[in-house]
Design a protein around this motif. Structure first.
Motif, PDB file in Angstrom:
ATOM      1  N   VAL A   1     -99.003  63.712 -52.716  1.00  0.00           N
ATOM      2  CA  VAL A   1     -97.731  63.390 -53.375  1.00  0.00           C
ATOM      3  C   VAL A   1     -97.843  63.730 -54.853  1.00  0.00           C
ATOM      4  O   VAL A   1     -98.860  63.451 -55.491  1.00  0.00           O
ATOM      5  CB  VAL A   1     -97.389  61.902 -53.181  1.00  0.00           C
TER       6      VAL A   1
ATOM      7  N   THR B   1    -102.684  71.572 -46.725  1.00  0.00           N
ATOM      8  CA  THR B   1    -101.590  70.938 -47.452  1.00  0.00           C
ATOM      9  C   THR B   1    -100.568  70.450 -46.440  1.00  0.00           C
ATOM     10  O   THR B   1     -99.936  71.240 -45.751  1.00  0.00           O
ATOM     11  CB  THR B   1    -100.942  71.928 -48.438  1.00  0.00           C
TER      12      THR B   1
ATOM     13  N   HIS C   1     -86.207  65.603 -49.361  1.00  0.00           N
ATOM     14  CA  HIS C   1     -86.876  64.308 -49.227  1.00  0.00           C
ATOM     15  C   HIS C   1     -85.937  63.225 -48.717  1.00  0.00           C
ATOM     16  O   HIS C   1     -86.272  62.038 -48.742  1.00  0.00           O
ATOM     17  CB  HIS C   1     -87.486  63.875 -50.566  1.00  0.00           C
TER      18      HIS C   1
ATOM     19  N   GLU D   1     -92.963  63.128 -45.220  1.00  0.00           N
ATOM     20  CA  GLU D   1     -91.985  62.379 -46.012  1.00  0.00           C
ATOM     21  C   GLU D   1     -91.051  61.577 -45.116  1.00  0.00           C
ATOM     22  O   GLU D   1     -90.096  62.106 -44.559  1.00  0.00           O
ATOM     23  CB  GLU D   1     -91.195  63.337 -46.906  1.00  0.00           C
TER      24      GLU D   1
ATOM     25  N   LEU E   1    -103.046  62.205 -47.493  1.00  0.00           N
ATOM     26  CA  LEU E   1    -101.590  62.315 -47.593  1.00  0.00           C
ATOM     27  C   LEU E   1    -101.083  61.725 -48.908  1.00  0.00           C
ATOM     28  O   LEU E   1    -100.199  62.293 -49.557  1.00  0.00           O
ATOM     29  CB  LEU E   1    -100.926  61.600 -46.417  1.00  0.00           C
TER      30      LEU E   1
ATOM     31  N   THR F   1     -97.512  67.291 -45.784  1.00  0.00           N
ATOM     32  CA  THR F   1     -96.759  66.129 -46.238  1.00  0.00           C
ATOM     33  C   THR F   1     -96.122  65.474 -45.028  1.00  0.00           C
ATOM     34  O   THR F   1     -96.040  66.059 -43.955  1.00  0.00           O
ATOM     35  CB  THR F   1     -95.663  66.524 -47.253  1.00  0.00           C
TER      36      THR F   1
END
Length: 262
Positions: free
Chosen positions: A129, A21, A251, A25, A125, A23
């Motif tokens: 989301v 997992t 974010h 951002e 990726l 991310t």
């Protein structure tokens, strides 16, 4: 979910074993650019960015975006022709830059670096989301286009071991700036303390500057007496060289600056 697992458990199990997992951002850059520009002004040199936990390295391109910060006095913009625009709601006397900092080198380290030019890695990726956040998916795809034009130097390795060598390498190009966002929470508590000692030591030696963007319970070393309570949910502490400067949404959608001008 149950139906999918029953129908094709083997493929799903294989994905779980092969993937992590992760991310990446890029919206966080809207909250971090004021700090990056501050470092560039203080050092009067190009920046050589070293990202800990870089994933695909998408946050290594602060100079390749246009920005729009919404303040109580109105919008402040930093345009860049043809570039995607990142937006952020700002409260407090944040030193919003009037020019992009010069970035001379960009690299990083990750246990599982992703290749921004690999369609399979980028698809993974996008898949991570949250389903309802289509705007984040659009921003992510735009970030792929930005980064793939000049892929970053992201190495596979343990950040606790690789960071000093990367800082030394970066120093040949400009002032090294170690940065990370939503990464240190994945370390065990003793590793977090070891990381803080490592980077603080590099800062004290004059080897680098340090920009951190982590949850308030993650790096106790990055605190300030006036930090207070977070101004809303999902807030990170933005720090420079171990000192808290601001609160920012995880974010990058908002920024609350803590200190006065200068």
């Amino acid at each position: 979910m149950r139906t999918a697992l029953l129908a094709d458990a083997g493929e799903i199990r294989g994905t779980i074993w092969q993937r992590r997992t992760q991310t990446n951002e890029v919206g966080r850059l809207a909250a971090l650019l004021p700090v990056l520009a501050r470092v560039a002004a203080e050092e009067d040199q190009p920046l050589a960015l070293v990202e800990a936990g870089a994933s695909a390295g998408l946050c290594l391109y602060p100079d390749r975006y246009a920005y729009r910060w919404t303040t109580d006095q109105g919008d402040v913009t930093l345009p860049l022709a043809g570039a995607p625009e990142l937006t952020c709601r700002v409260r407090g006397p944040a030193p919003l830059p009037v020019a992009h900092p010069e970035v001379a080198w960009r690299g990083g380290v990750d246990l599982n670096p992703l290749d921004v030019t690999d369609p399979d890695d980028t698809a993974w990726l996008v898949n991570l989301v949250w389903p309802e956040e289509e705007s984040r998916r659009r921003r992510l795809r735009a970030a792929f286009a930005v980064a793939s034009a000049e892929p970053p130097h992201v190495r596979r390795g343990d950040l606790l071991e690789a960071l000093p060598r990367l800082v030394e390498e970066a120093a040949a190009y400009g002032v090294p700036v170690v940065l990370h966002s939503a990464v240190i929470a994945y370390l065990e508590p003793d590793e977090r303390r070891r990381y803080a000692r490592l980077v603080s030591g590099l800062v004290e030696e004059g080897a680098c500057r340090w920009i951190s963007n982590e949850g308030p319970q993650v790096l106790w070393e990055v605190r300030s007496p006036g930090l207070g309570e977070p101004p809303g949910p999902a807030q990170f502490v933005v720090g420079l060289d171990g000192r808290a400067l601001a609160w920012a949404h995880g974010h990058g959608t908002n920024l609350t600056w803590l200190e006065g001008p200068g």
